[in-house]
Design a protein around this motif. Structure first.
Motif, PDB file in Angstrom:
ATOM      1  N   LEU A   1     -36.681 -38.142  16.165  1.00  0.00           N
ATOM      2  CA  LEU A   1     -37.597 -39.037  16.882  1.00  0.00           C
ATOM      3  C   LEU A   1     -37.648 -40.446  16.306  1.00  0.00           C
ATOM      4  O   LEU A   1     -37.865 -41.418  17.025  1.00  0.00           O
ATOM      5  CB  LEU A   1     -39.018 -38.461  16.859  1.00  0.00           C
ATOM      6  CG  LEU A   1     -39.269 -37.218  17.709  1.00  0.00           C
ATOM      7  CD1 LEU A   1     -40.639 -36.638  17.392  1.00  0.00           C
ATOM      8  CD2 LEU A   1     -39.171 -37.554  19.189  1.00  0.00           C
ATOM      9  N   THR A   2     -37.508 -40.548  14.985  1.00  0.00           N
ATOM     10  CA  THR A   2     -37.654 -41.858  14.327  1.00  0.00           C
ATOM     11  C   THR A   2     -36.905 -41.861  13.009  1.00  0.00           C
ATOM     12  O   THR A   2     -36.784 -40.825  12.343  1.00  0.00           O
ATOM     13  CB  THR A   2     -39.140 -42.199  14.089  1.00  0.00           C
ATOM     14  OG1 THR A   2     -39.218 -43.429  13.373  1.00  0.00           O
ATOM     15  CG2 THR A   2     -39.861 -41.122  13.304  1.00  0.00           C
ATOM     16  N   THR A   3     -36.427 -43.054  12.654  1.00  0.00           N
ATOM     17  CA  THR A   3     -35.768 -43.179  11.346  1.00  0.00           C
ATOM     18  C   THR A   3     -36.777 -43.496  10.256  1.00  0.00           C
ATOM     19  O   THR A   3     -36.459 -43.503   9.078  1.00  0.00           O
ATOM     20  CB  THR A   3     -34.719 -44.310  11.374  1.00  0.00           C
ATOM     21  OG1 THR A   3     -35.374 -45.505  11.830  1.00  0.00           O
ATOM     22  CG2 THR A   3     -33.575 -43.965  12.300  1.00  0.00           C
ATOM     23  N   ARG A   4     -38.008 -43.792  10.675  1.00  0.00           N
ATOM     24  CA  ARG A   4     -39.037 -44.133   9.697  1.00  0.00           C
ATOM     25  C   ARG A   4     -39.685 -42.882   9.129  1.00  0.00           C
ATOM     26  O   ARG A   4     -39.742 -41.849   9.800  1.00  0.00           O
ATOM     27  CB  ARG A   4     -40.138 -44.964  10.344  1.00  0.00           C
ATOM     28  CG  ARG A   4     -39.719 -46.354  10.701  1.00  0.00           C
ATOM     29  CD  ARG A   4     -40.803 -46.978  11.542  1.00  0.00           C
ATOM     30  NE  ARG A   4     -40.394 -48.261  12.057  1.00  0.00           N
ATOM     31  CZ  ARG A   4     -40.556 -49.410  11.409  1.00  0.00           C
ATOM     32  NH1 ARG A   4     -41.141 -49.425  10.217  1.00  0.00           N
ATOM     33  NH2 ARG A   4     -40.152 -50.534  11.932  1.00  0.00           N
ATOM     34  N   THR A   5     -40.197 -43.022   7.933  1.00  0.00           N
ATOM     35  CA  THR A   5     -40.994 -41.934   7.367  1.00  0.00           C
ATOM     36  C   THR A   5     -42.385 -42.440   6.973  1.00  0.00           C
ATOM     37  O   THR A   5     -43.336 -41.664   6.951  1.00  0.00           O
ATOM     38  CB  THR A   5     -40.319 -41.335   6.128  1.00  0.00           C
ATOM     39  OG1 THR A   5     -40.023 -42.395   5.206  1.00  0.00           O
ATOM     40  CG2 THR A   5     -39.024 -40.627   6.503  1.00  0.00           C
ATOM     41  N   ARG A   6     -42.496 -43.748   6.711  1.00  0.00           N
ATOM     42  CA  ARG A   6     -43.821 -44.295   6.389  1.00  0.00           C
ATOM     43  C   ARG A   6     -44.684 -44.331   7.634  1.00  0.00           C
ATOM     44  O   ARG A   6     -44.213 -44.648   8.719  1.00  0.00           O
ATOM     45  CB  ARG A   6     -43.699 -45.714   5.823  1.00  0.00           C
ATOM     46  CG  ARG A   6     -43.502 -45.739   4.324  1.00  0.00           C
ATOM     47  CD  ARG A   6     -43.697 -47.137   3.758  1.00  0.00           C
ATOM     48  NE  ARG A   6     -45.072 -47.570   3.836  1.00  0.00           N
ATOM     49  CZ  ARG A   6     -45.450 -48.757   4.316  1.00  0.00           C
ATOM     50  NH1 ARG A   6     -44.564 -49.596   4.792  1.00  0.00           N
ATOM     51  NH2 ARG A   6     -46.712 -49.098   4.328  1.00  0.00           N
ATOM     52  N   GLY A   7     -45.960 -43.994   7.465  1.00  0.00           N
ATOM     53  CA  GLY A   7     -46.864 -44.044   8.610  1.00  0.00           C
ATOM     54  C   GLY A   7     -46.660 -42.898   9.581  1.00  0.00           C
ATOM     55  O   GLY A   7     -47.078 -42.980  10.731  1.00  0.00           O
ATOM     56  N   VAL A   8     -46.011 -41.856   9.123  1.00  0.00           N
ATOM     57  CA  VAL A   8     -45.756 -40.697   9.979  1.00  0.00           C
ATOM     58  C   VAL A   8     -46.364 -39.454   9.329  1.00  0.00           C
ATOM     59  O   VAL A   8     -46.276 -39.276   8.117  1.00  0.00           O
ATOM     60  CB  VAL A   8     -44.234 -40.497  10.190  1.00  0.00           C
ATOM     61  CG1 VAL A   8     -43.958 -39.237  11.005  1.00  0.00           C
ATOM     62  CG2 VAL A   8     -43.631 -41.716  10.883  1.00  0.00           C
ATOM     63  N   ALA A   9     -46.989 -38.625  10.143  1.00  0.00           N
ATOM     64  CA  ALA A   9     -47.544 -37.362   9.648  1.00  0.00           C
ATOM     65  C   ALA A   9     -47.083 -36.236  10.559  1.00  0.00           C
ATOM     66  O   ALA A   9     -46.835 -36.449  11.745  1.00  0.00           O
ATOM     67  CB  ALA A   9     -49.062 -37.425   9.618  1.00  0.00           C
ATOM     68  N   VAL A  10     -46.955 -35.049   9.973  1.00  0.00           N
ATOM     69  CA  VAL A  10     -46.404 -33.909  10.723  1.00  0.00           C
ATOM     70  C   VAL A  10     -47.303 -32.684  10.582  1.00  0.00           C
ATOM     71  O   VAL A  10     -47.800 -32.388   9.490  1.00  0.00           O
ATOM     72  CB  VAL A  10     -44.985 -33.561  10.202  1.00  0.00           C
ATOM     73  CG1 VAL A  10     -44.449 -32.322  10.911  1.00  0.00           C
ATOM     74  CG2 VAL A  10     -44.031 -34.732  10.393  1.00  0.00           C
ATOM     75  N   ALA A  11     -47.482 -32.001  11.705  1.00  0.00           N
ATOM     76  CA  ALA A  11     -48.124 -30.681  11.680  1.00  0.00           C
ATOM     77  C   ALA A  11     -47.182 -29.687  12.327  1.00  0.00           C
ATOM     78  O   ALA A  11     -46.541 -29.991  13.337  1.00  0.00           O
ATOM     79  CB  ALA A  11     -49.444 -30.722  12.436  1.00  0.00           C
ATOM     80  N   VAL A  12     -47.041 -28.519  11.725  1.00  0.00           N
ATOM     81  CA  VAL A  12     -46.272 -27.431  12.324  1.00  0.00           C
ATOM     82  C   VAL A  12     -47.229 -26.281  12.584  1.00  0.00           C
ATOM     83  O   VAL A  12     -47.913 -25.823  11.658  1.00  0.00           O
ATOM     84  CB  VAL A  12     -45.116 -26.986  11.395  1.00  0.00           C
ATOM     85  CG1 VAL A  12     -44.399 -25.774  11.999  1.00  0.00           C
ATOM     86  CG2 VAL A  12     -44.125 -28.119  11.177  1.00  0.00           C
ATOM     87  N   ASN A  13     -47.298 -25.884  13.831  1.00  0.00           N
ATOM     88  CA  ASN A  13     -48.237 -24.834  14.245  1.00  0.00           C
ATOM     89  C   ASN A  13     -49.658 -25.149  13.750  1.00  0.00           C
ATOM     90  O   ASN A  13     -50.349 -24.303  13.193  1.00  0.00           O
ATOM     91  CB  ASN A  13     -47.776 -23.458  13.753  1.00  0.00           C
ATOM     92  CG  ASN A  13     -46.404 -23.112  14.304  1.00  0.00           C
ATOM     93  OD1 ASN A  13     -46.043 -23.545  15.396  1.00  0.00           O
ATOM     94  ND2 ASN A  13     -45.623 -22.392  13.525  1.00  0.00           N
TER      95      ASN A  13
END
Lengths: 66, 258
Positions: free
Chosen positions: A25-37
């Motif tokens: 989805l994006t090459t960035r990692t800063r400012g990104v958060a992830v939830a799985v289930n």
């Protein structure tokens, strides 16, 4: 395997990780958060957290909001 | 104007700007700069490169403006959901501050008190600096302060309504009911509403739609900046009592006999 990435059905290779899902989805990692289930996956664990068939992954970032 | 201290952090401006509703990032940046704010709210939404929500663009502007980021939990309807979004905000923005919103009604977007208090309590226990969007109920405000919220943010009127402060008396009561800062949040329509909030004793004002949806957002942002300063000064200066009849300011003494 089939999984839901930001509400859209996706096919990913077996062994794919959270980091792979983010990178799709994006090459960035800063400012990104992830939830799985619905559980938060801290950024330090993205590369080592394997995804499974049927997982629901939410990749989130800053949006305008009051 | 004196600084605002919020959870031990000193802010030079008593205006907090919500970023929702801006027509473009450029317009938002101009409004942020004109407002003089040091703290702005952001929401957390899905990365959607196709739909135009690439990761990072908004944050870059906020960094360039040198303002702090206050993530919100907008759109959450339960304590569990809001707590999760708060933790995701912490991950994304590296902050333990959260503007806690738990919405109880779609038409008014008023907070759900029954979900809000346990959400606040849980996030305080998790180490968050919790700034809850609440109704103008003084008892609820006290409950939120009691569970450890760093401020309370009562709505003047429903979000985005521009109706101003529908119950000024309750806002005053809230100011008396809690020790923590009171930030008037939601319902501000124009500069006089923000000034009134400060005159009522609020410590700060949070404005989003009134600025971002104004015909000229940067100009309205400047108006809000001055309104907050004026209202604060007026509150501290102490207004004259209201009188039923006139009281001459020019003395009768020395008036010529003509």
């Amino acid at each position: 395997m089939e999984l839901m990435l930001n509400g859209i059905r996706q096919s990913m290779l077996d062994g794919a990780t959270v980091a792979d899902a983010v990178a799709s989805l994006t090459t960035r990692t800063r400012g990104v958060a992830v939830a799985v289930n619905s559980e938060v996956v801290p950024q330090a664990g993205w590369a080592t957290t394997a995804l499974a068939d049927g997982d629901r992954i939410e990749v989130l970032t800053a949006a305008q909001g009051g | 104007m004196d600084d605002l201290t919020l959870a031990g952090v000193t802010l030079g401006s008593r205006l907090i700007l919500g970023t929702g509703g801006a027509t473009s990032l450029h317009a938002l940046e101009q409004a942020i700069r004109a407002s003089g704010t040091e703290l702005v709210t952001v929401a957390l939404r899905r990365v959607d490169p196709v739909g135009g929500r690439a990761a990072g663009g908004l944050l870059e502007i906020l960094e360039r403006c040198g303002v702090g980021v206050l993530p919100n939990t907008a759109g959450c309807h339960t304590a569990v959901e809001a707590a999760k979004v708060a933790h995701l905000g912490q991950e994304a923005f590296d902050t333990t501050w959260v503007k806690l919103e738990v919405i109880g009604d779609e038409r008014t977007l008023l907070p759900d008190a029954v979900e809000l208090v346990p959400a606040a309590e849980r996030l305080v226990a998790d180490g968050f600096t919790v700034l809850p969007y609440t109704s103008d109920d003084p008892v609820l405000a006290r409950r939120l302060a009691d569970v450890g919220c760093a401020a309370v943010m009562p709505a003047g009127s429903p979000i985005g309504s521009g109706l101003g402060i529908s119950n000024p008396h309750h806002v005053r009561l809230i100011r008396q009911a809690v020790e923590v800062p009171v930030i008037l949040d939601a319902g501000i329509g124009t500069a006089s509403d923000a000034a009134l909030a400060m005159e009522l004793g609020c410590d700060a004002v949070l404005v989003a739609s009134a600025v971002t949806r104004a015909a000229d957002p940067a100009r309205m942002a400047a108006a809000m900046r001055h309104a907050v300063i004026g209202g604060r000064l007026a509150c501290e200066a102490g207004r004259i009592p209201r009188r039923f009849h006139a009281l001459a300011s020019t003395p009768d003494d020395g008036r010529p006999a003509l």
